[in-house]
Design a protein around this motif. Structure first.
Motif, PDB file in Angstrom:
ATOM      1  N   THR A 192       0.760  -1.071   0.238  1.00  0.00           N
ATOM      2  CA  THR A 192      -0.106  -0.077  -0.058  1.00  0.00           C
ATOM      3  C   THR A 192       0.788   1.298  -0.112  1.00  0.00           C
ATOM      4  O   THR A 192       2.078   1.243   0.448  1.00  0.00           O
ATOM      5  CB  THR A 192      -0.746   0.034   1.310  1.00  0.00           C
ATOM      6  OG1 THR A 192      -0.134   0.100   2.196  1.00  0.00           O
ATOM      7  CG2 THR A 192      -1.738  -1.335   1.341  1.00  0.00           C
ATOM      8  N   SER A 193       0.186   2.453  -0.129  1.00  0.00           N
ATOM      9  CA  SER A 193       1.085   3.632  -0.287  1.00  0.00           C
ATOM     10  C   SER A 193       1.541   3.838   1.173  1.00  0.00           C
ATOM     11  O   SER A 193       2.790   4.501   1.443  1.00  0.00           O
ATOM     12  CB  SER A 193       0.131   4.776  -0.843  1.00  0.00           C
ATOM     13  OG  SER A 193      -0.449   4.504  -2.135  1.00  0.00           O
ATOM     14  N   GLU A 237       5.379   4.527   2.050  1.00  0.00           N
ATOM     15  CA  GLU A 237       5.758   5.725   2.759  1.00  0.00           C
ATOM     16  C   GLU A 237       6.614   5.567   4.040  1.00  0.00           C
ATOM     17  O   GLU A 237       7.581   5.957   4.420  1.00  0.00           O
ATOM     18  CB  GLU A 237       4.761   6.444   2.950  1.00  0.00           C
ATOM     19  CG  GLU A 237       5.033   8.012   3.556  1.00  0.00           C
ATOM     20  CD  GLU A 237       3.949   8.952   3.500  1.00  0.00           C
ATOM     21  OE1 GLU A 237       4.031  10.061   4.110  1.00  0.00           O
ATOM     22  OE2 GLU A 237       2.704   8.436   3.463  1.00  0.00           O
ATOM     23  N   SER A 248      10.399   2.038   2.055  1.00  0.00           N
ATOM     24  CA  SER A 248      10.271   1.872   0.588  1.00  0.00           C
ATOM     25  C   SER A 248      11.483   0.859   0.024  1.00  0.00           C
ATOM     26  O   SER A 248      11.932   0.846  -1.061  1.00  0.00           O
ATOM     27  CB  SER A 248      10.263   3.208  -0.310  1.00  0.00           C
ATOM     28  OG  SER A 248      11.308   3.738  -0.247  1.00  0.00           O
ATOM     29  N   GLN A 305       8.388   9.048  -9.748  1.00  0.00           N
ATOM     30  CA  GLN A 305       7.144   9.518  -8.750  1.00  0.00           C
ATOM     31  C   GLN A 305       7.647   9.415  -7.085  1.00  0.00           C
ATOM     32  O   GLN A 305       8.535   8.245  -7.046  1.00  0.00           O
ATOM     33  CB  GLN A 305       5.981   8.232  -8.758  1.00  0.00           C
ATOM     34  CG  GLN A 305       5.388   7.800 -10.114  1.00  0.00           C
ATOM     35  CD  GLN A 305       4.600   6.896 -10.166  1.00  0.00           C
ATOM     36  OE1 GLN A 305       4.313   6.243  -9.353  1.00  0.00           O
ATOM     37  NE2 GLN A 305       4.001   6.792 -11.425  1.00  0.00           N
ATOM     38  N   LEU A 362       7.516   8.049  -3.626  1.00  0.00           N
ATOM     39  CA  LEU A 362       6.962   7.143  -2.737  1.00  0.00           C
ATOM     40  C   LEU A 362       7.574   7.341  -1.417  1.00  0.00           C
ATOM     41  O   LEU A 362       6.590   6.983  -0.538  1.00  0.00           O
ATOM     42  CB  LEU A 362       7.286   5.831  -3.474  1.00  0.00           C
ATOM     43  CG  LEU A 362       7.265   5.390  -4.791  1.00  0.00           C
ATOM     44  CD1 LEU A 362       7.890   4.061  -5.085  1.00  0.00           C
ATOM     45  CD2 LEU A 362       5.837   5.336  -5.131  1.00  0.00           C
ATOM     46  N   SER A 363       8.549   7.789  -1.048  1.00  0.00           N
ATOM     47  CA  SER A 363       9.066   7.988   0.409  1.00  0.00           C
ATOM     48  C   SER A 363      10.092   8.931   0.069  1.00  0.00           C
ATOM     49  O   SER A 363      10.543   9.402  -0.903  1.00  0.00           O
ATOM     50  CB  SER A 363       9.300   6.655   0.968  1.00  0.00           C
ATOM     51  OG  SER A 363      10.576   6.081   0.111  1.00  0.00           O
ATOM     52  N   SER A 403       6.820   3.366 -11.064  1.00  0.00           N
ATOM     53  CA  SER A 403       7.258   4.174 -10.581  1.00  0.00           C
ATOM     54  C   SER A 403       8.647   5.001 -11.021  1.00  0.00           C
ATOM     55  O   SER A 403       8.943   5.988 -10.738  1.00  0.00           O
ATOM     56  CB  SER A 403       7.688   4.023  -8.993  1.00  0.00           C
ATOM     57  OG  SER A 403       8.543   3.088  -9.007  1.00  0.00           O
ATOM     58  N   HIS A 426       7.515   0.414  -7.369  1.00  0.00           N
ATOM     59  CA  HIS A 426       6.320   0.210  -7.259  1.00  0.00           C
ATOM     60  C   HIS A 426       5.500   0.445  -8.544  1.00  0.00           C
ATOM     61  O   HIS A 426       5.310   1.402  -8.973  1.00  0.00           O
ATOM     62  CB  HIS A 426       5.717   1.150  -6.209  1.00  0.00           C
ATOM     63  CG  HIS A 426       4.297   1.096  -5.815  1.00  0.00           C
ATOM     64  ND1 HIS A 426       3.793   0.105  -5.225  1.00  0.00           N
ATOM     65  CD2 HIS A 426       3.112   1.911  -5.923  1.00  0.00           C
ATOM     66  CE1 HIS A 426       2.675   0.018  -5.169  1.00  0.00           C
ATOM     67  NE2 HIS A 426       2.093   1.094  -5.407  1.00  0.00           N
TER      68      HIS A 426
END
Length: 463
Positions: free
Chosen positions: A36-37, A41, A44, A90, A92-93, A193, A330
Protein backbone atom coordinates in the motif's frame (compact mmCIF):
# COMPACT_ATOMS: atom_id res chain seq x y z
CA UNK A 1 36.85 -2.71 3.43
CA UNK A 2 34.86 -0.07 5.28
CA UNK A 3 31.69 -1.36 6.87
CA UNK A 4 29.86 1.42 4.99
CA UNK A 5 29.98 -0.65 1.81
CA UNK A 6 28.81 -3.96 3.26
CA UNK A 7 25.13 -4.79 3.11
CA UNK A 8 23.34 -7.46 5.11
CA UNK A 9 19.85 -8.80 4.49
CA UNK A 10 17.58 -9.25 6.28
CA UNK A 11 18.36 -6.34 8.57
CA UNK A 12 15.15 -6.73 10.62
CA UNK A 13 12.96 -9.69 11.53
CA UNK A 14 10.74 -10.99 8.73
CA UNK A 15 7.52 -10.94 10.71
CA UNK A 16 3.90 -9.89 10.33
CA UNK A 17 4.77 -6.31 11.26
CA UNK A 18 6.87 -6.07 8.09
CA UNK A 19 4.35 -7.89 5.89
CA UNK A 20 5.67 -11.46 6.10
CA UNK A 21 3.73 -14.62 6.94
CA UNK A 22 4.37 -18.36 6.81
CA UNK A 23 3.42 -20.01 3.52
CA UNK A 24 0.88 -22.82 3.32
CA UNK A 25 3.43 -25.55 4.01
CA UNK A 26 5.16 -23.59 6.77
CA UNK A 27 8.54 -24.04 5.09
CA UNK A 28 8.99 -20.49 3.81
CA UNK A 29 8.18 -16.95 4.77
CA UNK A 30 6.07 -15.19 2.17
CA UNK A 31 5.37 -11.56 1.38
CA UNK A 32 2.70 -10.57 -1.11
CA UNK A 33 2.95 -7.50 -3.32
CA UNK A 34 2.21 -4.76 -4.20
CA UNK A 35 2.36 -2.80 -0.96
CA UNK A 36 0.00 0.00 0.00
CA UNK A 37 1.03 3.64 -0.29
CA UNK A 38 1.24 3.84 3.50
CA UNK A 39 3.57 0.83 3.65
CA UNK A 40 5.84 2.34 1.01
CA UNK A 41 5.93 5.72 2.70
CA UNK A 42 6.96 4.06 5.95
CA UNK A 43 9.69 1.92 4.34
CA UNK A 44 10.33 1.75 0.60
CA UNK A 45 13.51 -0.28 0.77
CA UNK A 46 13.35 -3.31 -1.50
CA UNK A 47 11.20 -5.92 0.29
CA UNK A 48 13.83 -8.63 -0.30
CA UNK A 49 17.45 -8.81 -1.34
CA UNK A 50 18.60 -8.81 -4.97
CA UNK A 51 22.32 -8.45 -5.79
CA UNK A 52 22.28 -5.21 -7.78
CA UNK A 53 25.47 -3.21 -8.41
CA UNK A 54 25.70 0.54 -7.84
CA UNK A 55 27.30 3.30 -9.91
CA UNK A 56 27.69 7.07 -10.01
CA UNK A 57 26.24 8.96 -12.99
CA UNK A 58 26.86 12.46 -14.31
CA UNK A 59 25.01 14.39 -16.99
CA UNK A 60 24.86 17.97 -18.24
CA UNK A 61 22.73 20.26 -20.39
CA UNK A 62 25.83 22.30 -21.24
CA UNK A 63 25.32 24.75 -18.39
CA UNK A 64 24.41 22.68 -15.35
CA UNK A 65 25.76 19.31 -14.19
CA UNK A 66 23.69 16.55 -12.58
CA UNK A 67 25.20 13.96 -10.24
CA UNK A 68 23.35 10.87 -8.97
CA UNK A 69 23.82 7.41 -7.53
CA UNK A 70 22.06 4.64 -9.45
CA UNK A 71 21.25 1.20 -8.06
CA UNK A 72 20.91 -1.57 -10.61
CA UNK A 73 22.69 -0.27 -13.74
CA UNK A 74 22.73 -3.05 -16.29
CA UNK A 75 23.98 -3.92 -19.75
CA UNK A 76 20.73 -4.91 -21.45
CA UNK A 77 21.64 -5.35 -25.12
CA UNK A 78 24.80 -6.42 -26.95
CA UNK A 79 24.48 -4.99 -30.48
CA UNK A 80 24.12 -2.05 -30.11
CA UNK A 81 25.80 -1.98 -26.71
CA UNK A 82 23.12 -0.56 -24.41
CA UNK A 83 23.06 0.18 -20.69
CA UNK A 84 19.84 0.83 -18.77
CA UNK A 85 19.61 3.35 -15.93
CA UNK A 86 16.47 3.65 -13.84
CA UNK A 87 15.42 6.86 -12.04
CA UNK A 88 12.43 7.41 -9.77
CA UNK A 89 9.70 9.54 -11.41
CA UNK A 90 7.14 9.33 -8.59
CA UNK A 91 7.60 10.19 -4.94
CA UNK A 92 6.95 7.10 -2.84
CA UNK A 93 8.92 8.00 0.29
CA UNK A 94 11.90 10.01 1.48
CA UNK A 95 14.11 7.30 -0.02
CA UNK A 96 12.28 6.97 -3.32
CA UNK A 97 11.50 10.47 -4.53
CA UNK A 98 11.20 12.04 -7.96
CA UNK A 99 14.53 12.77 -9.69
CA UNK A 100 12.96 15.48 -11.81
CA UNK A 101 15.88 17.88 -12.05
CA UNK A 102 18.38 15.20 -13.03
CA UNK A 103 15.93 13.80 -15.60
CA UNK A 104 15.51 17.23 -17.20
CA UNK A 105 19.28 17.67 -17.47
CA UNK A 106 19.71 14.21 -18.96
CA UNK A 107 16.92 14.62 -21.49
CA UNK A 108 18.26 18.03 -22.52
CA UNK A 109 21.93 17.03 -22.78
CA UNK A 110 21.22 13.43 -23.89
CA UNK A 111 24.51 12.05 -22.56
CA UNK A 112 25.86 10.46 -19.39
CA UNK A 113 29.03 9.11 -17.86
CA UNK A 114 28.47 5.91 -15.85
CA UNK A 115 31.32 5.71 -13.36
CA UNK A 116 32.82 3.39 -10.79
CA UNK A 117 35.05 4.31 -7.85
CA UNK A 118 36.74 1.89 -5.49
CA UNK A 119 35.28 1.59 -1.98
CA UNK A 120 36.92 4.15 0.25
CA UNK A 121 36.60 7.61 1.75
CA UNK A 122 36.04 9.41 -1.55
CA UNK A 123 33.19 7.11 -2.57
CA UNK A 124 31.67 7.25 0.91
CA UNK A 125 31.73 11.05 0.77
CA UNK A 126 30.08 11.09 -2.67
CA UNK A 127 27.28 8.78 -1.51
CA UNK A 128 26.74 10.87 1.64
CA UNK A 129 26.59 14.13 -0.32
CA UNK A 130 24.10 12.69 -2.83
CA UNK A 131 21.89 11.44 0.01
CA UNK A 132 21.99 14.71 1.95
CA UNK A 133 21.80 17.26 -0.88
CA UNK A 134 18.26 17.92 -2.20
CA UNK A 135 17.64 16.68 -5.72
CA UNK A 136 16.90 20.16 -7.03
CA UNK A 137 20.49 21.05 -6.05
CA UNK A 138 22.00 18.13 -7.97
CA UNK A 139 24.37 20.57 -9.72
CA UNK A 140 26.08 21.34 -6.39
CA UNK A 141 26.87 17.76 -5.47
CA UNK A 142 30.15 17.27 -7.33
CA UNK A 143 31.66 20.35 -5.67
CA UNK A 144 30.30 19.40 -2.26
CA UNK A 145 31.86 15.95 -2.64
CA UNK A 146 35.15 17.61 -3.69
CA UNK A 147 35.37 15.46 -6.78
CA UNK A 148 37.61 16.72 -9.57
CA UNK A 149 36.38 16.09 -13.10
CA UNK A 150 37.38 16.40 -16.74
CA UNK A 151 35.36 16.37 -19.97
CA UNK A 152 34.37 13.01 -21.42
CA UNK A 153 35.98 11.74 -24.61
CA UNK A 154 32.73 11.41 -26.58
CA UNK A 155 30.17 13.12 -24.34
CA UNK A 156 29.84 16.43 -22.54
CA UNK A 157 29.02 14.75 -19.24
CA UNK A 158 31.96 15.20 -16.85
CA UNK A 159 34.17 12.27 -15.85
CA UNK A 160 35.40 11.91 -12.27
CA UNK A 161 39.20 11.93 -12.29
CA UNK A 162 39.53 9.08 -9.79
CA UNK A 163 37.05 6.74 -11.47
CA UNK A 164 38.80 3.52 -12.49
CA UNK A 165 36.10 2.65 -15.03
CA UNK A 166 33.86 4.93 -17.07
CA UNK A 167 31.16 4.10 -19.60
CA UNK A 168 30.31 7.11 -21.76
CA UNK A 169 27.02 7.04 -23.58
CA UNK A 170 24.19 8.91 -25.24
CA UNK A 171 20.44 8.42 -25.23
CA UNK A 172 19.78 5.84 -27.91
CA UNK A 173 18.22 6.98 -31.18
CA UNK A 174 15.33 5.27 -33.00
CA UNK A 175 16.51 2.45 -35.25
CA UNK A 176 15.64 -1.07 -36.43
CA UNK A 177 16.78 -4.46 -35.22
CA UNK A 178 18.30 -7.15 -37.44
CA UNK A 179 14.80 -8.29 -38.46
CA UNK A 180 13.71 -4.80 -39.50
CA UNK A 181 11.55 -4.19 -36.42
CA UNK A 182 11.45 -0.66 -35.05
CA UNK A 183 13.31 -0.25 -31.75
CA UNK A 184 13.88 2.68 -29.41
CA UNK A 185 11.13 4.89 -30.74
CA UNK A 186 11.78 6.68 -27.46
CA UNK A 187 15.06 6.68 -25.56
CA UNK A 188 13.29 5.77 -22.34
CA UNK A 189 10.36 3.78 -21.01
CA UNK A 190 8.16 4.64 -18.04
CA UNK A 191 7.77 1.49 -15.98
CA UNK A 192 5.81 1.86 -12.77
CA UNK A 193 7.40 4.36 -10.43
CA UNK A 194 10.56 4.70 -12.52
CA UNK A 195 11.76 5.97 -15.89
CA UNK A 196 14.27 3.66 -17.55
CA UNK A 197 16.78 5.37 -19.85
CA UNK A 198 18.49 3.40 -22.61
CA UNK A 199 22.07 4.57 -23.07
CA UNK A 200 24.08 3.61 -26.15
CA UNK A 201 27.70 3.24 -25.07
CA UNK A 202 30.06 5.37 -27.16
CA UNK A 203 33.34 4.86 -25.30
CA UNK A 204 34.80 2.93 -22.37
CA UNK A 205 37.61 4.31 -20.23
CA UNK A 206 39.60 1.85 -18.10
CA UNK A 207 42.49 2.81 -15.86
CA UNK A 208 45.72 1.96 -17.69
CA UNK A 209 47.22 -0.22 -14.96
CA UNK A 210 44.08 -2.39 -15.14
CA UNK A 211 44.06 -2.49 -18.94
CA UNK A 212 47.72 -3.57 -18.87
CA UNK A 213 47.04 -6.33 -16.33
CA UNK A 214 49.09 -4.76 -13.54
CA UNK A 215 45.93 -4.44 -11.45
CA UNK A 216 42.63 -6.33 -11.52
CA UNK A 217 39.02 -5.48 -10.86
CA UNK A 218 37.57 -7.89 -8.28
CA UNK A 219 33.79 -8.29 -8.42
CA UNK A 220 31.65 -10.64 -6.37
CA UNK A 221 28.48 -11.19 -8.35
CA UNK A 222 26.64 -13.16 -5.66
CA UNK A 223 26.24 -12.71 -1.90
CA UNK A 224 27.88 -14.83 0.77
CA UNK A 225 25.59 -16.95 2.90
CA UNK A 226 25.62 -20.13 5.01
CA UNK A 227 22.58 -22.37 4.45
CA UNK A 228 21.21 -24.87 6.93
CA UNK A 229 22.79 -28.21 5.87
CA UNK A 230 19.52 -30.00 6.67
CA UNK A 231 17.65 -28.08 3.94
CA UNK A 232 17.89 -28.65 0.15
CA UNK A 233 21.29 -27.91 -1.32
CA UNK A 234 22.83 -28.26 -4.80
CA UNK A 235 24.20 -31.66 -5.76
CA UNK A 236 26.70 -32.78 -8.38
CA UNK A 237 26.15 -31.78 -12.02
CA UNK A 238 25.46 -34.77 -14.29
CA UNK A 239 25.68 -33.43 -17.86
CA UNK A 240 23.58 -34.98 -20.57
CA UNK A 241 25.82 -36.89 -22.96
CA UNK A 242 26.55 -35.45 -26.39
CA UNK A 243 26.51 -31.76 -25.40
CA UNK A 244 30.27 -31.22 -25.15
CA UNK A 245 30.45 -29.96 -28.75
CA UNK A 246 28.24 -26.98 -27.92
CA UNK A 247 29.74 -23.64 -26.93
CA UNK A 248 30.50 -23.53 -23.21
CA UNK A 249 30.10 -20.24 -21.36
CA UNK A 250 32.39 -19.64 -18.44
CA UNK A 251 30.97 -18.34 -15.18
CA UNK A 252 32.33 -17.43 -11.79
CA UNK A 253 30.67 -15.27 -9.14
CA UNK A 254 34.14 -14.20 -7.96
CA UNK A 255 35.15 -12.40 -11.11
CA UNK A 256 38.49 -10.80 -11.91
CA UNK A 257 39.20 -8.54 -14.86
CA UNK A 258 41.40 -8.83 -16.79
CA UNK A 259 42.29 -12.50 -16.37
CA UNK A 260 43.13 -15.55 -18.47
CA UNK A 261 39.42 -16.39 -18.84
CA UNK A 262 38.31 -12.88 -19.89
CA UNK A 263 38.68 -10.85 -23.05
CA UNK A 264 41.57 -8.41 -23.22
CA UNK A 265 40.71 -4.73 -23.21
CA UNK A 266 41.41 -3.54 -26.75
CA UNK A 267 42.18 0.16 -26.42
CA UNK A 268 42.07 2.61 -29.32
CA UNK A 269 43.62 5.51 -27.43
CA UNK A 270 44.89 6.67 -24.05
CA UNK A 271 44.51 9.89 -22.09
CA UNK A 272 44.48 11.03 -18.46
CA UNK A 273 45.94 7.71 -17.31
CA UNK A 274 43.08 5.79 -18.95
CA UNK A 275 42.99 3.30 -21.81
CA UNK A 276 40.08 4.20 -24.08
CA UNK A 277 38.01 2.10 -26.42
CA UNK A 278 35.59 3.72 -28.84
CA UNK A 279 32.51 1.84 -30.01
CA UNK A 280 31.38 2.01 -33.62
CA UNK A 281 28.24 4.14 -34.08
CA UNK A 282 26.32 1.49 -36.06
CA UNK A 283 25.34 -1.92 -34.61
CA UNK A 284 26.39 -3.75 -37.79
CA UNK A 285 29.91 -2.38 -37.33
CA UNK A 286 30.02 -3.56 -33.70
CA UNK A 287 29.05 -7.18 -34.38
CA UNK A 288 31.54 -9.91 -33.51
CA UNK A 289 30.49 -13.31 -34.82
CA UNK A 290 33.20 -15.19 -32.92
CA UNK A 291 31.68 -16.42 -29.64
CA UNK A 292 34.51 -15.21 -27.43
CA UNK A 293 35.09 -11.90 -29.18
CA UNK A 294 31.36 -11.21 -28.90
CA UNK A 295 31.64 -11.10 -25.11
CA UNK A 296 31.26 -7.72 -23.43
CA UNK A 297 34.33 -5.63 -24.39
CA UNK A 298 35.06 -4.73 -20.77
CA UNK A 299 34.00 -5.54 -17.25
CA UNK A 300 30.61 -4.26 -16.11
CA UNK A 301 29.28 -5.37 -12.70
CA UNK A 302 26.48 -7.82 -13.30
CA UNK A 303 24.40 -10.01 -10.97
CA UNK A 304 22.77 -13.29 -11.97
CA UNK A 305 19.05 -13.92 -11.76
CA UNK A 306 17.98 -17.59 -11.74
CA UNK A 307 14.99 -17.32 -14.09
CA UNK A 308 12.48 -20.18 -14.06
CA UNK A 309 9.28 -20.87 -15.99
CA UNK A 310 6.81 -23.66 -16.71
CA UNK A 311 6.69 -25.02 -20.25
CA UNK A 312 3.36 -25.69 -21.97
CA UNK A 313 3.54 -29.35 -20.95
CA UNK A 314 4.32 -28.54 -17.31
CA UNK A 315 8.09 -29.02 -17.29
CA UNK A 316 10.37 -26.77 -15.27
CA UNK A 317 12.88 -24.64 -17.18
CA UNK A 318 15.81 -22.62 -15.83
CA UNK A 319 17.84 -19.84 -17.42
CA UNK A 320 20.56 -18.11 -15.36
CA UNK A 321 20.52 -14.54 -16.68
CA UNK A 322 23.43 -12.16 -16.15
CA UNK A 323 21.44 -9.17 -17.40
CA UNK A 324 18.75 -9.12 -14.74
CA UNK A 325 17.93 -6.00 -12.79
CA UNK A 326 15.18 -4.29 -10.82
CA UNK A 327 13.86 -1.27 -12.74
CA UNK A 328 10.82 -0.16 -10.72
CA UNK A 329 10.00 -0.05 -7.03
CA UNK A 330 6.21 0.22 -7.30
CA UNK A 331 5.14 -2.10 -8.60
CA UNK A 332 8.36 -4.02 -8.04
CA UNK A 333 9.56 -4.98 -11.53
CA UNK A 334 12.32 -7.51 -12.21
CA UNK A 335 13.68 -7.29 -15.76
CA UNK A 336 15.78 -10.12 -17.23
CA UNK A 337 17.08 -9.49 -20.75
CA UNK A 338 16.94 -12.49 -23.09
CA UNK A 339 18.55 -12.93 -26.52
CA UNK A 340 16.24 -13.23 -29.53
CA UNK A 341 18.65 -12.53 -32.44
CA UNK A 342 20.90 -15.05 -34.13
CA UNK A 343 24.44 -13.67 -33.96
CA UNK A 344 26.35 -16.79 -32.90
CA UNK A 345 26.04 -19.55 -30.28
CA UNK A 346 26.53 -17.05 -27.47
CA UNK A 347 23.83 -14.69 -28.71
CA UNK A 348 21.07 -16.79 -30.23
CA UNK A 349 17.29 -17.09 -29.84
CA UNK A 350 16.56 -18.62 -26.43
CA UNK A 351 13.95 -21.30 -25.86
CA UNK A 352 13.38 -19.67 -22.47
CA UNK A 353 12.01 -16.55 -24.16
CA UNK A 354 9.27 -18.57 -25.86
CA UNK A 355 8.57 -20.47 -22.63
CA UNK A 356 8.13 -17.30 -20.57
CA UNK A 357 5.94 -15.68 -23.20
CA UNK A 358 3.68 -18.72 -23.26
CA UNK A 359 3.56 -19.01 -19.46
CA UNK A 360 3.03 -15.25 -19.01
CA UNK A 361 4.96 -15.52 -15.76
CA UNK A 362 8.40 -16.41 -14.43
CA UNK A 363 10.35 -16.84 -11.22
CA UNK A 364 13.63 -15.25 -10.22
CA UNK A 365 15.80 -16.96 -7.62
CA UNK A 366 18.76 -15.44 -5.80
CA UNK A 367 21.85 -17.66 -5.68
CA UNK A 368 24.85 -17.35 -3.37
CA UNK A 369 28.56 -18.19 -3.29
CA UNK A 370 28.77 -21.98 -3.37
CA UNK A 371 30.92 -24.28 -5.53
CA UNK A 372 28.08 -26.64 -6.41
CA UNK A 373 25.80 -23.72 -7.29
CA UNK A 374 28.48 -22.20 -9.50
CA UNK A 375 28.76 -25.47 -11.44
CA UNK A 376 24.96 -25.64 -11.70
CA UNK A 377 24.86 -22.11 -13.11
CA UNK A 378 27.55 -22.96 -15.66
CA UNK A 379 25.71 -26.04 -16.88
CA UNK A 380 22.20 -24.61 -16.94
CA UNK A 381 23.44 -21.34 -18.44
CA UNK A 382 25.22 -23.11 -21.28
CA UNK A 383 22.64 -25.82 -21.94
CA UNK A 384 19.45 -25.00 -23.81
CA UNK A 385 16.21 -26.56 -22.62
CA UNK A 386 15.77 -27.70 -26.22
CA UNK A 387 18.89 -29.88 -25.85
CA UNK A 388 18.28 -31.03 -22.27
CA UNK A 389 14.70 -30.79 -20.96
CA UNK A 390 15.97 -32.18 -17.63
CA UNK A 391 18.70 -29.60 -17.24
CA UNK A 392 17.54 -28.46 -13.78
CA UNK A 393 17.88 -31.96 -12.34
CA UNK A 394 21.09 -32.52 -14.33
CA UNK A 395 22.42 -29.28 -12.82
CA UNK A 396 21.99 -30.85 -9.39
CA UNK A 397 19.16 -28.50 -8.40
CA UNK A 398 15.75 -29.25 -6.93
CA UNK A 399 12.39 -27.70 -7.79
CA UNK A 400 9.22 -27.10 -5.82
CA UNK A 401 5.84 -26.43 -7.39
CA UNK A 402 4.52 -22.89 -7.40
CA UNK A 403 1.64 -21.78 -9.66
CA UNK A 404 3.44 -18.93 -11.42
CA UNK A 405 6.86 -20.55 -11.88
CA UNK A 406 9.02 -23.38 -10.53
CA UNK A 407 10.82 -22.56 -7.30
CA UNK A 408 14.43 -23.65 -6.90
CA UNK A 409 14.39 -25.15 -3.42
CA UNK A 410 18.17 -24.79 -3.14
CA UNK A 411 17.99 -20.99 -3.21
CA UNK A 412 17.09 -18.78 -0.23
CA UNK A 413 14.98 -16.18 -2.09
CA UNK A 414 12.39 -16.63 -4.83
CA UNK A 415 10.50 -13.82 -6.58
CA UNK A 416 7.26 -14.80 -8.34
CA UNK A 417 6.49 -12.55 -11.30
CA UNK A 418 3.65 -11.98 -13.73
CA UNK A 419 4.82 -10.98 -17.21
CA UNK A 420 3.64 -7.37 -17.54
CA UNK A 421 5.27 -6.49 -20.86
CA UNK A 422 8.46 -6.55 -22.88
CA UNK A 423 10.80 -4.13 -24.65
CA UNK A 424 12.63 -5.07 -27.85
CA UNK A 425 16.17 -3.69 -27.87
CA UNK A 426 18.11 -5.10 -30.85
CA UNK A 427 19.59 -8.45 -29.86
CA UNK A 428 17.73 -8.83 -26.55
CA UNK A 429 14.21 -8.56 -25.19
CA UNK A 430 13.74 -6.95 -21.78
CA UNK A 431 11.00 -8.86 -19.97
CA UNK A 432 9.02 -6.89 -17.40
CA UNK A 433 8.07 -9.11 -14.48
CA UNK A 434 5.77 -7.64 -11.84
CA UNK A 435 6.57 -9.30 -8.53
CA UNK A 436 3.43 -10.77 -6.96
CA UNK A 437 5.01 -12.57 -4.02
CA UNK A 438 8.38 -13.32 -2.47
CA UNK A 439 9.39 -16.53 -0.71
CA UNK A 440 12.30 -16.68 1.74
CA UNK A 441 13.71 -19.84 3.28
CA UNK A 442 13.58 -20.18 7.06
CA UNK A 443 17.37 -20.39 7.35
CA UNK A 444 17.79 -16.86 5.97
CA UNK A 445 17.35 -14.56 8.95
CA UNK A 446 18.74 -11.63 10.91
CA UNK A 447 21.01 -14.13 12.67
CA UNK A 448 22.10 -15.71 9.38
CA UNK A 449 21.92 -12.94 6.75
CA UNK A 450 23.27 -12.61 3.25
CA UNK A 451 26.39 -10.44 3.00
CA UNK A 452 26.95 -8.31 -0.07
CA UNK A 453 28.92 -5.39 -1.47
CA UNK A 454 27.49 -3.58 -4.50
CA UNK A 455 30.87 -2.09 -5.48
CA UNK A 456 33.81 -3.83 -7.13
CA UNK A 457 37.34 -3.28 -5.86
CA UNK A 458 40.71 -2.94 -7.59
CA UNK A 459 43.74 -4.89 -6.39
CA UNK A 460 47.30 -5.35 -7.57
CA UNK A 461 47.52 -8.33 -9.91
CA UNK A 462 49.27 -11.49 -8.68
CA UNK A 463 50.95 -12.08 -12.00
Amino acid sequence: MSQNFLYKWPYTALDSASGWHANEAGTYLQRDLPETSAQLEADSRWPAFFPSPTCLVTTTNGKEVGFEKVVGPSIVNRFPYIAALSFCRQTLSKRHHRRGRFAKLLEAGRSVAIQFLTPGEQLATAIKVIAETPEEKTSERLNLARLKTRPGQTVEAPVINNAYLVYEGKLVKPSKDFFGNAIYEKAWADVGSHRVYFIEITAIQLRKDIAEGKSQIHWQGLPEWSPDPALPKPERVTPKSGLAKHYQKGYTPQYKFPAANTVAFEADDSAHGMAIRYLAPLPKDQIEVDNDRARWPCFFPSPTGMITAWTKDGRANLMPCGSTTIISRHPLIIAPCVSYSKINERYAPRASLYTIRMAKSFGCGVAYINDALTKAIRYSGTTSFANDPDKIANSGLHTSFRPLAPQLADLPIHFECKLAGEIRMGTHIMLLGEVKSILVRNDLSVNNPMNWCSWANVKTSNH
